[in-house]
Write a protein that holds these residues in place. Structure first.
Motif, PDB file in Angstrom:
ATOM      1  N   PHE A  10      23.407  93.544  39.436  1.00 13.42           N
ATOM      2  CA  PHE A  10      23.938  93.723  38.850  1.00 13.42           C
ATOM      3  C   PHE A  10      24.127  95.181  39.642  1.00 13.42           C
ATOM      4  CE2 PHE A  10      25.014  92.440  34.621  1.00 13.42           C
ATOM      5  CZ  PHE A  10      25.120  91.214  34.672  1.00 13.42           C
ATOM      6  N   LYS A  11      25.101  95.445  40.581  1.00 12.04           N
ATOM      7  CA  LYS A  11      24.609  95.934  41.111  1.00 12.04           C
ATOM      8  C   LYS A  11      24.725  98.143  41.599  1.00 12.04           C
ATOM      9  CE  LYS A  11      27.054  97.655  46.141  1.00 12.04           C
ATOM     10  NZ  LYS A  11      28.077  97.585  46.376  1.00 12.04           N
ATOM     11  N   GLY A  12      23.588  98.560  41.440  1.00 12.01           N
ATOM     12  CA  GLY A  12      23.404  99.945  40.800  1.00 12.01           C
ATOM     13  C   GLY A  12      22.797 100.082  40.078  1.00 12.01           C
ATOM     14  N   SER A  13      21.918  98.905  39.175  1.00 13.42           N
ATOM     15  CA  SER A  13      21.316  99.025  37.929  1.00 13.42           C
ATOM     16  C   SER A  13      20.373  98.011  38.077  1.00 13.42           C
ATOM     17  CB  SER A  13      22.569  98.764  36.497  1.00 13.42           C
ATOM     18  OG  SER A  13      23.411  97.575  36.825  1.00 13.42           O
ATOM     19  N   LEU A  14      20.671  96.757  38.498  1.00 13.98           N
ATOM     20  CA  LEU A  14      19.127  95.698  38.072  1.00 13.98           C
ATOM     21  C   LEU A  14      19.804  94.340  39.587  1.00 13.98           C
ATOM     22  CD1 LEU A  14      17.227  94.810  36.735  1.00 13.98           C
ATOM     23  CD2 LEU A  14      19.141  93.281  35.046  1.00 13.98           C
ATOM     24  N   ASP A  15      18.261  94.591  40.654  1.00 21.37           N
ATOM     25  CA  ASP A  15      18.491  92.836  41.310  1.00 21.37           C
ATOM     26  C   ASP A  15      18.356  91.838  40.804  1.00 21.37           C
ATOM     27  OD1 ASP A  15      16.225  92.660  40.483  1.00 21.37           O
ATOM     28  OD2 ASP A  15      15.060  93.633  42.335  1.00 21.37           O
ATOM     29  N   ALA A  16      18.940  91.000  41.201  1.00 18.03           N
ATOM     30  CA  ALA A  16      19.158  89.301  41.145  1.00 18.03           C
ATOM     31  C   ALA A  16      17.784  89.151  39.988  1.00 18.03           C
ATOM     32  CB  ALA A  16      19.708  88.304  42.314  1.00 18.03           C
ATOM     33  N   ASP A  17      17.002  89.703  40.979  1.00 15.53           N
ATOM     34  CA  ASP A  17      15.088  89.002  39.774  1.00 15.53           C
ATOM     35  C   ASP A  17      15.421  89.897  38.686  1.00 15.53           C
ATOM     36  OD1 ASP A  17      14.360  87.189  41.934  1.00 15.53           O
ATOM     37  OD2 ASP A  17      13.261  89.136  43.128  1.00 15.53           O
ATOM     38  N   GLY A  18      15.558  90.743  38.424  1.00 12.82           N
ATOM     39  CA  GLY A  18      15.474  91.682  37.338  1.00 12.82           C
ATOM     40  C   GLY A  18      16.989  91.046  36.442  1.00 12.82           C
ATOM     41  N   GLY A  45      24.808  89.955  51.834  1.00 13.60           N
ATOM     42  CA  GLY A  45      23.895  91.480  51.527  1.00 13.60           C
ATOM     43  C   GLY A  45      22.756  91.517  50.949  1.00 13.60           C
ATOM     44  N   ASP A  46      23.052  92.917  49.917  1.00 16.32           N
ATOM     45  CA  ASP A  46      21.861  93.099  49.313  1.00 16.32           C
ATOM     46  C   ASP A  46      20.943  91.794  48.728  1.00 16.32           C
ATOM     47  OD1 ASP A  46      22.421  95.080  50.503  1.00 16.32           O
ATOM     48  OD2 ASP A  46      22.074  96.123  48.918  1.00 16.32           O
ATOM     49  N   GLY A  47      19.542  91.299  48.950  1.00 15.08           N
ATOM     50  CA  GLY A  47      19.050  90.409  48.984  1.00 15.08           C
ATOM     51  C   GLY A  47      19.140  89.258  48.571  1.00 15.08           C
ATOM     52  N   GLU A 286      27.064  88.698  37.663  1.00 13.61           N
ATOM     53  CA  GLU A 286      26.510  90.016  38.321  1.00 13.61           C
ATOM     54  C   GLU A 286      27.117  90.567  37.158  1.00 13.61           C
ATOM     55  OE1 GLU A 286      29.356  89.427  41.851  1.00 13.61           O
ATOM     56  OE2 GLU A 286      30.844  89.145  40.544  1.00 13.61           O
ATOM     57  N   GLY A 287      27.259  92.475  38.148  1.00 15.08           N
ATOM     58  CA  GLY A 287      27.949  93.408  37.218  1.00 15.08           C
ATOM     59  C   GLY A 287      29.160  92.941  36.881  1.00 15.08           C
ATOM     60  N   ALA A 350      21.937 102.058  32.185  1.00 15.66           N
ATOM     61  CA  ALA A 350      21.144 102.377  32.110  1.00 15.66           C
ATOM     62  C   ALA A 350      19.661 100.948  31.090  1.00 15.66           C
ATOM     63  CB  ALA A 350      20.688 103.969  31.015  1.00 15.66           C
ATOM     64  N   GLU A 351      20.535 100.575  30.853  1.00 12.00           N
ATOM     65  CA  GLU A 351      19.349  99.529  30.411  1.00 12.00           C
ATOM     66  C   GLU A 351      19.638  97.690  30.259  1.00 12.00           C
ATOM     67  OE1 GLU A 351      18.057 100.701  26.344  1.00 12.00           O
ATOM     68  OE2 GLU A 351      18.511 102.480  26.893  1.00 12.00           O
ATOM     69  N   PRO A 352      20.034  97.936  31.285  1.00 12.49           N
ATOM     70  CA  PRO A 352      20.853  96.316  31.780  1.00 12.49           C
ATOM     71  C   PRO A 352      20.232  94.769  31.066  1.00 12.49           C
ATOM     72  CG  PRO A 352      20.828  97.218  33.954  1.00 12.49           C
ATOM     73  CD  PRO A 352      20.532  98.457  32.593  1.00 12.49           C
TER      74      PRO A 352
END
Length: 368
Positions: A10-18, A45-47, A286-287, A350-352
Motif C-alpha cells: 500500500f504505497k506510502g503507508s504499508l509495505d507488502a510484508d506488512g 519497483g520497491d520490494g 494494493e493501495g 494512518a492505520e492500514p
C-alpha cells in the motif's frame, strides 16, 4: 484449507510484508485452522529484492552511491548464478532532493558490478521508482563505457549532459558482462522519447518543470541517435525503453537487455503457481485497485494466475475504483476497500494494518 496471501504494498503507508501480515492476522482470527501461505509480491519497483530474499535468495549489502552521488548502502539478492537488483536503492526518488537534470544511475551500475562479483550470470534489474532521466548513462559509465563530448571529454552525470554527447566508446566495458543475461523488470511500456517518452511522462514526477522536460527529451533524442550510429542499435521507439528515465534503453543498447513484466517476474520468483496449486482462496491487493492495476500491476497478475488455477481471488485495497465487470474480467471473484470498515481516509492512511486485519476477517469467510 490453504489460503495464499500475495499482496503488493500500500504505497506510502504499508509495505507488502506488512500488508500480507495484516491480512493473515485477520484470517487467522476467524479461521484459526487455515493454512496461510504468505507470498508478498512487487511489480519490479520497491520490494523486488525483498521478494527475492523471501524466495530464498541471499541478501548482500553493497556500498554504492545515490542519484546525487552521495554514499548509500543498498541490498542485492543472490542465488547461485542469479542476482536481483533494485534500481530504486541506488537511484531512487526517496534518496535525495529532486534534481531532474543531474540525477544519475551511476550507483545502479555499481550494484550490477557487485552482482557479477558475486558470481551472477543472470541479473534481474527492477527499475521502478527512479529519480533520474539519464537514459541509464550513469549506469553504463560505472561499467566502463565512456560517453564523450566533441572534445573527447567524459560527460558529467545526469540527463541534461546527454545533449552534448558526441561519441559512445564501449571499449572499456567490463568484459564479464558479455556473458551476463540482463533482464529488466518493469511495469511500463513507454518509448524513450517523444510525447509518451521518459521525459514527458515521468520527469515531472521527478521535479522537472516544462522547460526541463523539453531539455531532457531533446537530450534523450541525441542519446538515441548516437547509440544508433555508434552501436547500430535503435532504441528510441522500443516499447519499455523509457522505463526508469530511459535506463531500460541504455541497458538494451549496450548490454542486450530484455524487458519483461515486473509483476510476472516476481510472481514466478516467489513460486506463486506452486502455492496456488490446491489452494482454496487467493488474497491480493494494493493501495488502489484501479485502471492502472489492469495494466501490468502485481494484483492483476495474481488474479489472472488464480483464475488459471481455478482458485477464487479476493482483492483488498485502500481504494477501489474498478467496477464489477472490470474485476471479473481481470480474474477477481470479489474486492473490498478499507472504507468499508473506516470511512475516514486519514485514518485509513494512518492505520492500514489494523483496518486490513478487520477487512480480511470480515470478507474472507464469505468466499470459502
Amino acid at each position: 484449507m490453504r489460503i495464499v496471501i500475495a499482496p503488493d504494498k500500500f504505497k506510502g503507508s504499508l509495505d507488502a510484508d506488512g500488508v500480507a501480515g495484516a491480512i493473515a492476522a485477520g484470517i487467522a482470527s476467524v479461521l484459526p485452522d487455515a493454512e496461510l501461505l504468505l507470498r508478498p509480491i512487487a511489480d519490479g519497483g520497491d520490494g523486488t529484492v525483498a521478494a527475492a530474499v523471501r524466495a530464498g535468495h541471499r541478501p548482500q549489502v553493497v556500498a554504492t552511491t545515490g542519484p546525487d552521488g552521495a554514499p548509500v548502502q543498498a541490498t542485492i539478492a543472490v542465488d547461485g548464478a542469479t542476482a536481483v537488483v533494485e534500481l530504486a536503492t541506488a537511484a531512487g526518488l526517496a534518496q535525495a532532493p529532486p534534481a531532474p537534470l543531474t540525477a544519475t544511475t551511476y550507483g545502479v551500475g555499481r550494484l550490477l558490478v557487485a552482482a557479477v562479483d558475486a558470481g551472477a550470470r543472470r541479473i534481474v534489474l527492477g527499475i521502478g521508482g527512479s529519480a533520474s532521466t539519464d537514459g541509464g548513462a550513469g549506469m553504463l559509465q560505472a561499467l566502463g563505457v565512456r560517453l564523450l563530448d566533441d572534445t573527447g571529454a567524459e560527460l558529467p552525470h545526469g540527463g541534461a549532459a546527454l545533449a552534448r554527447l558526441d561519441r559512445v566508446d564501449v571499449g572499456g566495458l567490463d568484459a564479464r558482462f558479455a556473458g551476463v543475461e540482463l533482464v529488466v523488470a518493469s511495469d511500463v511500456d513507454n518509448p524513450l522519447t517523444g510525447p509518451h517518452g521518459a521525459a514527458h511522462v515521468f520527469a515531472p514526477q521527478k521535479g522537472a518543470d516544462p522547460d526541463q522536460v523539453r531539455q531532457l527529451d531533446a537530450a534523450l533524442v541525441r542519446y538515441a541517435a548516437v547509440l544508433r550510429r555508434d552501436l547500430g542499435v535503435d532504441v528510441a521507439g522500443r516499447p519499455g525503453a523509457g522505463g526508469a528515465g530511459g535506463t531500460a534503453a541504455g541497458a538494451m543498447a549496450v548490454l542486450g537487455a530484455s524487458v519483461v513484466s515486473g509483476a510476472d517476474l516476481v510472481c514466478e520468483l516467489v513460486g506463486l503457481a506452486d502455492a496456488l496449486a490446491g489452494a482454496s482462496l487467493a488474497v491480493t491487493g494494493e493501495g488502489a485497485l484501479d485502471a492502472q492495476t489492469l495494466h501490468g500491476k502485481g494484483p492483476a497478475g495474481v488474479a489472472a494466475r488464480a483464475r488459471d488455477a481455478g482458485v477464487p481471488c479476493l482483492g483488498l485495497a485502500g481504494v477501489l475504483r474498478l467496477d464489477p465487470a472490470q474485476l471479473a474480467s481481470a480474474g477477481f471473484t470479489a474486492a473490498h476497500a478499507l472504507a468499508e470498515v473506516e470511512p475516514d481516509v486519514a485514518v485509513c492512511l494512518a492505520e492500514p494494518a489494523r483496518l486490513l486485519t478487520r477487512l480480511a476477517a470480515r470478507t474472507v469467510p464469505a468466499l470459502l
